[in-house]
Design an enzyme around this catalytic site. Structure first.
Site, mmCIF file in Angstrom:
data_model
loop_
_atom_site.group_PDB
_atom_site.id
_atom_site.type_symbol
_atom_site.label_atom_id
_atom_site.label_comp_id
_atom_site.label_asym_id
_atom_site.label_seq_id
_atom_site.Cartn_x
_atom_site.Cartn_y
_atom_site.Cartn_z
ATOM 1 N N GLU A 1 0.850 -1.200 0.000
ATOM 2 C CA GLU A 1 0.000 0.000 0.000
ATOM 3 C C GLU A 1 0.878 1.238 0.000
ATOM 4 O O GLU A 1 2.002 1.205 0.465
ATOM 5 C CB GLU A 1 -0.828 0.064 1.303
ATOM 6 C CG GLU A 1 -1.762 -1.070 1.507
ATOM 7 C CD GLU A 1 -2.248 -1.149 2.958
ATOM 8 O OE1 GLU A 1 -1.986 -0.194 3.725
ATOM 9 O OE2 GLU A 1 -2.867 -2.156 3.297
ATOM 10 N N ASP B 1 1.873 10.269 3.837
ATOM 11 C CA ASP B 1 2.561 11.159 4.762
ATOM 12 C C ASP B 1 1.543 12.130 5.360
ATOM 13 O O ASP B 1 1.372 13.245 4.895
ATOM 14 C CB ASP B 1 3.632 11.932 3.988
ATOM 15 C CG ASP B 1 4.832 12.229 4.854
ATOM 16 O OD1 ASP B 1 4.828 11.808 6.021
ATOM 17 O OD2 ASP B 1 5.760 12.880 4.348
ATOM 18 N N TYR C 1 -6.724 2.080 6.540
ATOM 19 C CA TYR C 1 -6.001 0.890 6.071
ATOM 20 C C TYR C 1 -5.910 -0.229 7.092
ATOM 21 O O TYR C 1 -5.305 -1.259 6.820
ATOM 22 C CB TYR C 1 -4.590 1.273 5.616
ATOM 23 C CG TYR C 1 -3.834 2.107 6.639
ATOM 24 C CD1 TYR C 1 -3.763 3.482 6.511
ATOM 25 C CD2 TYR C 1 -3.231 1.512 7.746
ATOM 26 C CE1 TYR C 1 -3.105 4.260 7.451
ATOM 27 C CE2 TYR C 1 -2.565 2.275 8.688
ATOM 28 C CZ TYR C 1 -2.504 3.652 8.537
ATOM 29 O OH TYR C 1 -1.864 4.418 9.465
ATOM 30 N N LYS D 1 10.956 2.740 2.209
ATOM 31 C CA LYS D 1 11.035 4.201 2.132
ATOM 32 C C LYS D 1 11.636 4.654 0.808
ATOM 33 O O LYS D 1 12.638 4.107 0.351
ATOM 34 C CB LYS D 1 11.908 4.731 3.277
ATOM 35 C CG LYS D 1 11.332 4.464 4.648
ATOM 36 C CD LYS D 1 10.348 5.527 5.052
ATOM 37 C CE LYS D 1 11.091 6.717 5.602
ATOM 38 N NZ LYS D 1 10.233 7.589 6.395
ATOM 39 N N CYS E 1 18.468 45.341 -14.230
ATOM 40 C CA CYS E 1 18.842 44.026 -14.744
ATOM 41 C C CYS E 1 20.310 43.747 -14.410
ATOM 42 O O CYS E 1 21.179 44.577 -14.703
ATOM 43 C CB CYS E 1 18.627 43.991 -16.251
ATOM 44 S SG CYS E 1 19.262 42.494 -17.012
ATOM 45 N N CYS F 1 22.370 43.677 -18.035
ATOM 46 C CA CYS F 1 22.605 44.861 -18.877
ATOM 47 C C CYS F 1 22.531 46.160 -18.104
ATOM 48 O O CYS F 1 22.889 47.213 -18.627
ATOM 49 C CB CYS F 1 21.616 44.885 -20.037
ATOM 50 S SG CYS F 1 19.922 45.197 -19.508
ATOM 51 N N CYS G 1 13.273 42.266 -17.474
ATOM 52 C CA CYS G 1 14.149 43.203 -18.159
ATOM 53 C C CYS G 1 13.591 43.300 -19.572
ATOM 54 O O CYS G 1 13.457 42.287 -20.261
ATOM 55 C CB CYS G 1 15.583 42.679 -18.200
ATOM 56 S SG CYS G 1 16.610 43.667 -19.301
ATOM 57 N N CYS H 1 19.448 43.579 -24.320
ATOM 58 C CA CYS H 1 20.022 42.881 -23.163
ATOM 59 C C CYS H 1 20.690 41.592 -23.637
ATOM 60 O O CYS H 1 20.042 40.773 -24.294
ATOM 61 C CB CYS H 1 18.944 42.567 -22.140
ATOM 62 S SG CYS H 1 19.567 41.570 -20.761
HETATM 63 S S1 IVH Z 1 0.460 0.301 8.716
HETATM 64 C C1 IVH Z 1 1.225 -1.729 12.672
HETATM 65 N N1 IVH Z 1 -0.120 1.358 6.408
HETATM 66 O O1 IVH Z 1 3.200 5.407 8.533
HETATM 67 C C2 IVH Z 1 0.838 -1.109 11.399
HETATM 68 N N2 IVH Z 1 0.863 2.714 8.078
HETATM 69 O O2 IVH Z 1 6.004 5.185 9.635
HETATM 70 C C3 IVH Z 1 1.507 0.171 11.171
HETATM 71 N N3 IVH Z 1 1.173 5.050 7.395
HETATM 72 O O3 IVH Z 1 2.537 5.344 11.932
HETATM 73 C C4 IVH Z 1 0.863 1.039 10.244
HETATM 74 N N4 IVH Z 1 0.315 4.826 5.391
HETATM 75 O O4 IVH Z 1 0.756 6.375 10.466
HETATM 76 C C5 IVH Z 1 0.393 1.559 7.633
HETATM 77 N N5 IVH Z 1 -0.707 2.180 4.315
HETATM 78 C C6 IVH Z 1 -0.204 2.373 5.548
HETATM 79 C C7 IVH Z 1 0.257 3.622 5.979
HETATM 80 C C8 IVH Z 1 0.805 3.755 7.249
HETATM 81 C C9 IVH Z 1 0.851 5.663 6.255
HETATM 82 C C10 IVH Z 1 1.833 5.692 8.548
HETATM 83 C C11 IVH Z 1 1.324 5.263 9.867
HETATM 84 C C12 IVH Z 1 2.543 4.832 10.649
HETATM 85 C C13 IVH Z 1 3.651 5.390 9.858
HETATM 86 C C14 IVH Z 1 4.869 4.525 10.033
#
Ligand code: IVH
Length: 687
Positions: free
Chosen positions: A121, A125, A237, A327, A421, A424, A439, A444
């Site tokens: 998934e 952020d 989720y 990440k 500018c 020039c 400008c 120029c």
């Molecule tokens: S699962 C135990 N799924 O990312 C399960 N977290 O760095 C942990 N987050 O604190 C979470 N999207 O707030 C999960 N698809 C996703 C997520 C997700 C964003 C956040 C979540 C967690 C942080 C971890």
């Protein structure tokens, strides 16, 4: 109370319930599915009816009513909410190798032969939220807090339109579970974030460095009416706890949440263990595609699909072993702003850029970053000497997100807005409604190549065989310092250049020579006056008939012309006021470039309309304007595009233009119709 009143009240109560049900459903269509089935007006009508009934019967207002999203009273502080189960965090894999290592570790920990599958998934952020539902009604919402106890932000979360106040969204024959606690992420869509920040800046409100901070700052507001005004959204989720339902996998979880009306990522995918290579590819593809989403993701989450297997793997520290965050490379870093430089673009815009203490971001050393424009600098209030956040997103040039104000020492210097500018030295201009500083000096050096390219192009002086390559070459060799130098190129200079033989030099010089006789309109286009393209140039050439007359025209006179607005008028006057531009015109004149419209030879000097100037307005009953013009010119007359004291007749058709008509009336210029014109020509008017 009598029985009829009771009955009546019961009917109202039922109607209110029906309205709530319908509004919830339409909210869901609109905010979660993004596919409404009724018009906004229809929706407003339902909402208004409910509000009216609630005002008359406040005893029937329910906490899940869609009217209750608007935000209640500000709180003194947030109440604490214990989570029904720990709200855990995630361990990170910084690259594919670490992701593979996680898979191996998982396999070592599990008995051999257990079939494995994964759900991937987006890792959004935003701000984690924990949502409590009792018998299908949203009763409480909390932040993550320390993972065990969160803060009660129920009133704020209610204002998020994609958060269901009631589940499921419509009677699909499924009953809501008696208790359900869901985990999700509140966020601000990227598109809304930029707009929101702009508004904040205009109204002097707080400006946020990124959508995550904006979302977090908006949810953790003591005054819910502020949260209500912020464009927040939600994804869910995970199920933290549930009563009365059995769900075995993550994939089922997502499906269940979706059916209950929660917003769920459309981008989740499931892979068998045997497909792990595909999973890796999926992860890498999303690292590239992250900017195509309207929400910020800092990675993906890979989860073992089977929930029992996840549980069996247990937790290390704060993180379950059964899930991992893949990440993406970080896109931001902090560094020092050493100085600000200014580039002058080929269109004349002054583009400020930051000179930085070198810093690494996702594998590249960043030394410079764009500051966009001087409005942006003022908005960010960034100063020389500041510690700044630099961001490198996708293919985009690195940019300054903002200063870290807390790290200021007091020795920072403000960045000054240039008045001249840097290339020039000519004064710069700023046009109303535009952020850029320009400008506009036609000589120029920063813009010279572009000016030359434009000057020789087809719509302008149309010098055949003179393209971008030659423009660059001549400027680079110092043969051209302004556009007029084109007419002073010498054969012996050309022959010294690589790739120039006798024939090529002769051809080019001949083409340049020929261009000296282009119509006035072309010359006006070629000058590259901001806002003056071929249409405006045509109007100007028609009206003034010589560069000298155009150059001495006043702003008011220009504004009188149909098709010329106040900004273009100002731009024209500004252009001809500059001594440097006057010099270029003199140079062009000395070279023999045609500076005025001549009376075409084929135009008869005599005829019934000799010496008479006409202006045409409106639609004529039996001929086009071009046909009328041809008739007038054949009879020795002239047609101008706007009314002035030199106009002899205004030829008026159907729906005449206000400017011409009023001007002619003001000046007492005779108005004639098509029939009258034909009579003047000694012709029978058409029936
Ligand atoms: S699962 C135990 N799924 O990312 C399960 N977290 O760095 C942990 N987050 O604190 C979470 N999207 O707030 C999960 N698809 C996703 C997520 C997700 C964003 C956040 C979540 C967690 C942080 C971890």
């Amino acid at each position: 109370m009598n029985e009829t009143q009771d009955l009546e009240k019961e009917r109202v109560r039922q109607r209110m319930e029906e309205l709530r049900r319908q509004i919830h459903y339409h909210n869901y269509r609109y905010y979660v599915l993004d596919s409404p089935v009724i018009s906004d007006a229809e929706y407003d009508r339902l909402m208004r009816e409910l509000i009216e009934l609630e005002q008359r019967y406040p005893e029937f207002i329910t906490p899940d009513s869609p009217t209750q999203r608007v935000g209640g009273m500000p709180a003194e502080q947030f109440e604490k909410v214990p989570h029904p189960a720990p709200i855990l965090s995630l361990a990170n894999a910084m690259n594919i190798e670490e992701l593979r290592a996680w898979r191996e570790r998982v396999k070592r920990l599990l008995p051999a032969g257990i079939p494995l599958a994964y759900v991937v998934e987006p890792k959004i952020d935003g701000l984690t939220v924990v949502l409590h539902y009792e018998n299908g009604i949203f009763v409480r919402g909390a932040t993550r807090g320390d993972g065990l106890v969160g803060e009660d932000v129920t009133a704020n979360l209610r204002t998020i339109h994609s958060l269901p106040l009631r589940i499921p969204p419509h009677d699909a024959g499924i009953a809501p579970p008696p208790r359900l606690v869901v985990r999700g992420e509140a966020y601000m869509p990227v598109s809304k974030f930029h707009e929101f920040n702009r508004r904040q800046m205009e109204t002097g409100g707080q400006v946020f460095a990124n959508p995550r901070n904006a979302a977090a700052g908006s949810v953790r507001q003591l005054d819910p009416s502020i949260t209500a005004s912020r464009p927040l959204s939600l994804f869910t989720y995970a199920i933290v706890t549930a009563e009365g339902i059995t769900i075995r996998t993550q994939w089922e979880t997502l499906e269940y949440l979706r059916r209950m009306g929660f917003p769920v990522f459309a981008e989740a995918a499931r892979f068998e263990d045997a497909q792990f290579e595909e999973l890796e590819k999926y992860c890498q593809e999303w690292a590239e595609k992250r900017d195509t989403l309207d929400y910020e993701i800092d990675g993906l989450v890979v989860k073992i699909d089977d929930l029992e297997t996840q549980a069996r793997l247990g937790v290390v520290g704060n993180s379950p072993r059964g899930s991992i965050a893949f990440k993406f490379p970080a896109r931001e870093a902090t560094t020092k702003l050493l100085d600000v430089g200014i580039n002058v673009g080929r269109t004349g815009t002054l583009n400020p850029y930051a000179i930085l203490e070198p810093v690494q971001i996702s594998g590249a050393t960043i030394r410079k970053a764009t500051l966009h424009n001087f409005d942006e600098i003022a908005r960010l209030d960034v100063r020389i000497g500041d510690t700044v956040i630099v961001r490198r997103a996708g293919e985009v040039i690195p940019e300054i997100v903002g200063p870290i104000v807390d790290l200021r020492t007091g020795n920072e210097r403000p960045i000054e807005v240039p008045t001249h500018c840097p290339v020039c030295g000519e004064p710069v201009v700023r046009r109303p409604g535009e952020v850029a500083i320009y400008c506009i000096n036609a000589a120029c050096p920063a813009q010279l190549v572009r000016h030359v390219e434009h000057f020789v192009s087809q719509g302008a002086m149309d010098i055949v065989g003179f393209g971008s390559r030659l423009a660059e070459l001549f400027v680079e060799q110092g043969l051209i310092k302004d556009v007029a130098d084109i007419y002073y190129l010498k054969k012996e200079d050309l022959l010294k250049l690589e790739g120039f033989g006798e024939k090529k030099a002769d051809n080019l010089l001949r083409a340049i020579e020929e261009s000296k006789n282009r119509p006035l309109q072309r010359l006006i286009v070629a000058l590259g006056i901001p806002g003056v393209g071929s249409v405006v140039a045509g109007i100007l050439a028609d009206h003034f008939r010589s560069i000298d007359r155009l150059a001495s025209a006043a702003e008011e006179e220009l504004q009188q012309l149909e098709g010329i607005g106040p900004e273009t008028a100002r731009s024209i006057v500004e252009y001809f006021q500059r001594p440097r531009h006057r010099e270029i015109l003199e140079k062009l004149r000395r070279a023999g470039v045609r500076m005025a419209e001549e009376v075409p030879a084929e135009r008869p000097a005599a005829g019934p309309l000799a010496g008479k100037t006409f202006v045409i307005t409106g639609t004529l009953p039996h001929m086009t304007r071009e046909e009328a013009t041809a008739l007038i010119e054949a009879a020795g007359g002239k047609v101008a595009s706007s009314v002035s004291s030199k106009t002899d007749y205004l030829l008026v058709g159907e729906a005449p233009g206000g400017t011409k008509y009023n001007k002619a009336r003001e000046l007492g210029i005779p108005m004639i119709d098509e029939a009258e014109l034909l009579r003047m020509l000694g012709k029978e008017p058409a029936e």
